[in-house]
Enzyme design. Structure first.
Site, PDB file in Angstrom:
ATOM      1  N   GLY A  13       0.796  -1.228   0.000  1.00 46.84           N
ATOM      2  CA  GLY A  13       0.000   0.000   0.000  1.00 46.84           C
ATOM      3  C   GLY A  13       0.824   1.271   0.000  1.00 46.84           C
ATOM      4  O   GLY A  13       0.334   2.333   0.403  1.00 46.84           O
ATOM      5  N   SER A  14       2.066   1.208  -0.476  1.00 50.95           N
ATOM      6  CA  SER A  14       2.877   2.437  -0.475  1.00 50.95           C
ATOM      7  C   SER A  14       2.302   3.472  -1.448  1.00 50.95           C
ATOM      8  O   SER A  14       2.388   4.675  -1.186  1.00 50.95           O
ATOM      9  CB  SER A  14       4.343   2.135  -0.805  1.00 50.95           C
ATOM     10  OG  SER A  14       4.493   1.704  -2.130  1.00 50.95           O
ATOM     11  N   ARG A  66     -14.333 -15.031 -10.582  1.00 48.53           N
ATOM     12  CA  ARG A  66     -13.847 -13.642 -10.631  1.00 48.53           C
ATOM     13  C   ARG A  66     -15.023 -12.662 -10.674  1.00 48.53           C
ATOM     14  O   ARG A  66     -14.986 -11.595 -10.077  1.00 48.53           O
ATOM     15  CB  ARG A  66     -13.003 -13.416 -11.889  1.00 48.53           C
ATOM     16  CG  ARG A  66     -11.650 -14.063 -11.847  1.00 48.53           C
ATOM     17  CD  ARG A  66     -10.803 -13.615 -13.045  1.00 48.53           C
ATOM     18  NE  ARG A  66      -9.709 -14.532 -13.285  1.00 48.53           N
ATOM     19  CZ  ARG A  66      -8.590 -14.588 -12.560  1.00 48.53           C
ATOM     20  NH1 ARG A  66      -8.429 -13.779 -11.556  1.00 48.53           N
ATOM     21  NH2 ARG A  66      -7.642 -15.463 -12.846  1.00 48.53           N
ATOM     22  N   MET A  91      -3.679  -7.095  -7.244  1.00 46.03           N
ATOM     23  CA  MET A  91      -3.103  -8.213  -7.993  1.00 46.03           C
ATOM     24  C   MET A  91      -4.156  -9.243  -8.408  1.00 46.03           C
ATOM     25  O   MET A  91      -3.897 -10.447  -8.355  1.00 46.03           O
ATOM     26  CB  MET A  91      -1.990  -8.870  -7.164  1.00 46.03           C
ATOM     27  CG  MET A  91      -0.838  -7.939  -6.878  1.00 46.03           C
ATOM     28  SD  MET A  91      -0.076  -7.277  -8.391  1.00 46.03           S
ATOM     29  CE  MET A  91       1.368  -6.470  -7.719  1.00 46.03           C
ATOM     30  N   ARG A  92      -5.331  -8.776  -8.808  1.00 50.20           N
ATOM     31  CA  ARG A  92      -6.363  -9.676  -9.330  1.00 50.20           C
ATOM     32  C   ARG A  92      -6.715  -9.250 -10.753  1.00 50.20           C
ATOM     33  O   ARG A  92      -6.772  -8.042 -11.043  1.00 50.20           O
ATOM     34  CB  ARG A  92      -7.648  -9.624  -8.485  1.00 50.20           C
ATOM     35  CG  ARG A  92      -7.479  -9.848  -7.006  1.00 50.20           C
ATOM     36  CD  ARG A  92      -6.857 -11.164  -6.637  1.00 50.20           C
ATOM     37  NE  ARG A  92      -7.543 -12.333  -7.181  1.00 50.20           N
ATOM     38  CZ  ARG A  92      -7.026 -13.561  -7.168  1.00 50.20           C
ATOM     39  NH1 ARG A  92      -5.819 -13.779  -6.671  1.00 50.20           N
ATOM     40  NH2 ARG A  92      -7.696 -14.566  -7.663  1.00 50.20           N
ATOM     41  N   ILE A  93      -6.982 -10.224 -11.600  1.00 45.64           N
ATOM     42  CA  ILE A  93      -7.444  -9.925 -12.958  1.00 45.64           C
ATOM     43  C   ILE A  93      -8.907  -9.510 -12.868  1.00 45.64           C
ATOM     44  O   ILE A  93      -9.695 -10.173 -12.180  1.00 45.64           O
ATOM     45  CB  ILE A  93      -7.269 -11.163 -13.867  1.00 45.64           C
ATOM     46  CG1 ILE A  93      -5.771 -11.394 -14.109  1.00 45.64           C
ATOM     47  CG2 ILE A  93      -8.017 -10.997 -15.189  1.00 45.64           C
ATOM     48  CD1 ILE A  93      -5.447 -12.678 -14.842  1.00 45.64           C
ATOM     49  N   ASN A 108      -4.744   2.400 -13.209  1.00 44.98           N
ATOM     50  CA  ASN A 108      -3.817   1.409 -12.668  1.00 44.98           C
ATOM     51  C   ASN A 108      -2.400   1.938 -12.794  1.00 44.98           C
ATOM     52  O   ASN A 108      -2.111   2.767 -13.651  1.00 44.98           O
ATOM     53  CB  ASN A 108      -3.956   0.094 -13.448  1.00 44.98           C
ATOM     54  CG  ASN A 108      -3.111  -1.016 -12.847  1.00 44.98           C
ATOM     55  OD1 ASN A 108      -3.049  -1.179 -11.625  1.00 44.98           O
ATOM     56  ND2 ASN A 108      -2.417  -1.773 -13.689  1.00 44.98           N
ATOM     57  N   HIS A 110       1.647   0.499 -13.155  1.00 45.79           N
ATOM     58  CA  HIS A 110       2.416  -0.707 -13.468  1.00 45.79           C
ATOM     59  C   HIS A 110       3.905  -0.348 -13.460  1.00 45.79           C
ATOM     60  O   HIS A 110       4.296   0.678 -14.024  1.00 45.79           O
ATOM     61  CB  HIS A 110       1.998  -1.256 -14.835  1.00 45.79           C
ATOM     62  CG  HIS A 110       2.682  -2.538 -15.176  1.00 45.79           C
ATOM     63  ND1 HIS A 110       2.336  -3.734 -14.583  1.00 45.79           N
ATOM     64  CD2 HIS A 110       3.720  -2.801 -16.000  1.00 45.79           C
ATOM     65  CE1 HIS A 110       3.129  -4.683 -15.052  1.00 45.79           C
ATOM     66  NE2 HIS A 110       3.971  -4.146 -15.915  1.00 45.79           N
ATOM     67  N   GLU A 175       6.926   6.088  -8.799  1.00 45.97           N
ATOM     68  CA  GLU A 175       5.481   5.785  -8.772  1.00 45.97           C
ATOM     69  C   GLU A 175       4.761   6.723  -7.814  1.00 45.97           C
ATOM     70  O   GLU A 175       3.677   7.232  -8.117  1.00 45.97           O
ATOM     71  CB  GLU A 175       5.234   4.338  -8.318  1.00 45.97           C
ATOM     72  CG  GLU A 175       5.602   3.291  -9.329  1.00 45.97           C
ATOM     73  CD  GLU A 175       5.132   1.892  -8.921  1.00 45.97           C
ATOM     74  OE1 GLU A 175       5.062   1.045  -9.801  1.00 45.97           O
ATOM     75  OE2 GLU A 175       4.844   1.643  -7.729  1.00 45.97           O
TER      76      GLU A 175
END
Ligand code: GAR
Length: 190
Positions: A13-14, A66, A91-93, A108, A110, A175
């Site tokens: 959670g940074s 899902r 980290m879920r599709i 998002n 990345h 980030e």
């Protein structure tokens, strides 16, 4: 106008903390209405508590499909009147249901210069490949993993003496700068 955000996180959670701090510092006119996390021991929960933000566990192991997981998430997002969804190490599709519920309203981050090194272990992939420049990307979420429209990028050099951990630290430092900035810029165009 203060836009209501939700932050979805799976781990440390940074990025959540960087966004919450940017809001507190008046650099981002928004409010994090809710944090959703899927790993019971995610440190993101503690960071949310530190900022007084409600954090709700939606454990993916409790859902068979899902789609069912995403419907539970949509329900929470609607309860909190969320206008913009921020994936920060989620980290879920995702499924089409979630994308359709918030069209062009899910961002998002990345840890690579997309479209290079999609998927998990992006920093390690770039490091092992021997690239001399990598970085991080903020993009709109789409069904195909790490493929939505790019909103902001920052290049990060790979130095000869870098360990993987050094590189990871340098990418995450960037980030934490570009994500709050990208959200602020995106909100400006609402
Ligand atoms: C971040 O580096 C983010 O770019 C990455 O997970 C980390 C989460 O860190 N996301 C991905 O790899 C998505 N494919 P955080 O929990 O400390 O914000």
């Amino acid at each position: 106008m203060s836009v209501k955000l939700a932050v979805l996180a799976s781990g440390s959670g940074s990025n959540l903390e960087a966004i919450a701090q940017a809001i507190n510092d008046g650099k981002l006119l928004a409010k994090i209405a809710v944090v959703i996390y899927n790993e019971p021991d995610a440190f993101a929960r503690q960071r949310a508590e530190k900022f007084g933000i409600p954090a709700i566990l939606v454990n993916h192991r409790d859902y068979k499909y899902r789609k069912a997981l995403d419907l539970a998430i949509i329900d929470i997002l609607q309860q909190y009147d969320v206008e913009l969804v921020i994936m920060a190490g989620w980290m879920r599709i995702v499924t089409q249901e979630l994308i359709d519920a918030f069209p062009e309203r899910i961002l998002n981050i990345h840890p690579s210069l997309l479209p290079s090194f999609k998927g998990i272990h992006a920093i390690e992939q770039a490091f092992n490949y021997g690239v001399k420049i990598t970085g991080c990307t903020v993009h709109l979420l789409s069904l195909e993993v790490d493929s939505g429209k790019i909103l902001k990028q920052k290049a990060v050099p790979v130095l000869p003496e870098d360990s993987l951990a050094d590189l990871q630290k340098r990418i995450q430092f960037q980030e934490h700068i570009i994500y709050p900035e990208a959200i602020a810029e995106y909100i400006n165009n609402f």
